[in-house]
Write a protein that holds these residues in place. Sequence first.
Motif, PDB file in Angstrom:
ATOM      1  N   TYR A 180      84.055  43.715  17.388  1.00 27.96           N
ATOM      2  CA  TYR A 180      84.506  43.211  16.096  1.00 27.96           C
ATOM      3  C   TYR A 180      84.695  44.338  15.093  1.00 27.96           C
ATOM      4  O   TYR A 180      85.620  44.292  14.263  1.00 27.96           O
ATOM      5  N   GLU A 184      88.125  44.595  13.085  1.00 25.57           N
ATOM      6  CA  GLU A 184      88.197  44.511  11.629  1.00 25.57           C
ATOM      7  C   GLU A 184      89.071  45.632  11.072  1.00 25.57           C
ATOM      8  O   GLU A 184      89.899  45.408  10.174  1.00 25.57           O
ATOM      9  N   CYS A 187      92.750  44.772  11.908  1.00 23.04           N
ATOM     10  CA  CYS A 187      93.315  43.739  11.034  1.00 23.04           C
ATOM     11  C   CYS A 187      93.668  44.301   9.658  1.00 23.04           C
ATOM     12  O   CYS A 187      94.643  43.872   9.030  1.00 23.04           O
ATOM     13  N   ASP A 188      92.891  45.263   9.198  1.00 24.54           N
ATOM     14  CA  ASP A 188      93.145  45.848   7.880  1.00 24.54           C
ATOM     15  C   ASP A 188      94.393  46.729   7.891  1.00 24.54           C
ATOM     16  O   ASP A 188      95.085  46.845   6.873  1.00 24.54           O
ATOM     17  N   CYS A 194      97.892  38.830  12.237  1.00 28.26           N
ATOM     18  CA  CYS A 194      96.564  38.915  12.840  1.00 28.26           C
ATOM     19  C   CYS A 194      95.796  37.654  12.495  1.00 28.26           C
ATOM     20  O   CYS A 194      96.023  37.045  11.443  1.00 28.26           O
ATOM     21  N   SER A 197      90.203  37.772   9.739  1.00 25.30           N
ATOM     22  CA  SER A 197      89.038  38.515  10.212  1.00 25.30           C
ATOM     23  C   SER A 197      87.749  37.723  10.038  1.00 25.30           C
ATOM     24  O   SER A 197      86.817  37.855  10.842  1.00 25.30           O
ATOM     25  N   LYS A 201      85.134  37.048  13.037  1.00 27.31           N
ATOM     26  CA  LYS A 201      83.713  37.379  12.904  1.00 27.31           C
ATOM     27  C   LYS A 201      82.841  36.173  13.219  1.00 27.31           C
ATOM     28  O   LYS A 201      81.828  36.274  13.925  1.00 27.31           O
TER      29      LYS A 201
END
Length: 310
Positions: A180, A184, A187-188, A194, A197, A201
């Motif tokens: 993860y 993360e 995705c940013d 996407c 997030s 999570k």
Amino acid sequence: MEDAVSQLLENREDISQYGTARFFTEYFKSVRQGTHILFREFSFVQATPHNRASFLRTFWRCFRTVGKNGDLLTAQEYHCLLQLLCPDFPMELTQKAARIVLMDDAMDCLMSFSDFLFAFQIQFCYSEFLESVAAIYQDLLAGKSPNTVIVPTSSSGQHRQRQPPNDCSPLDGVEASLFYQCLESLCDRSKYSCPPSALVKEMLSSAQRLTFYGFLMALAKHQGINRALGALPDKGDLFLDPAMDQELEKLVAQVSGLSISAPTSSSGDAANLPVRNLPRISSPWKPLHHRRKMDAESEGSNEETDSSEN
């Protein structure tokens, strides 16, 4: 807008009969309704998130009776259905969606409509994201720490071919928290669609380790991610479509009414029939040379289909 202008120039002779303004009105009405992707080339269908969602929704509405009747189909048969809407739809994408359900390369196994549809949604809508996830998973599987894992950029990940990860490692996947952490960051930075997030999570918080295809299956089954995409209803409502059922009932009633009145109508009464002379926009779809073969395959889409003929 570029596609609208291209269609205008390509069909300008037909469009000149009723005007450019009318053409643009009808074009953008179809975009809003999501029908603009019908029979278009794959490059157009996948060009934008709206196009992908429209294609996914159209596929569900057209073929939901497959699931409603309880039919089980192979990946090849689902691919034939996809090609009825997009003639050059790539088989590779269908196979990737099937592997999410089957967890292996047994492409001749049967799948339910709902299982394939939700797996296909994840693969189709998040295609570029999943390419990068596969690369991250391989790095973690090789023992790299999250600090040394190279998160693929959008430009580099766009053209690389995904190799199916090997889920048969002695460690049985990778550690969920490290996985993860990398996702993360992805995705940013990603320019492509996407999953949220926060939902990823939440999904990974209950797992200690996971495999690549286990992660894809969890994405496909997560109702929150399905709702975030907004293209399909919840699984419990998958076979309900009152709007489509109402349209079909109207169509059946119209056809029935015409068939009853036709024998009693003489040539002199032809003017009394409800004829609508609407302007017709030429379809951008150009028939492919394998159309007959494709149609023959789609007619055999049932449980008794001989996979050797596909």
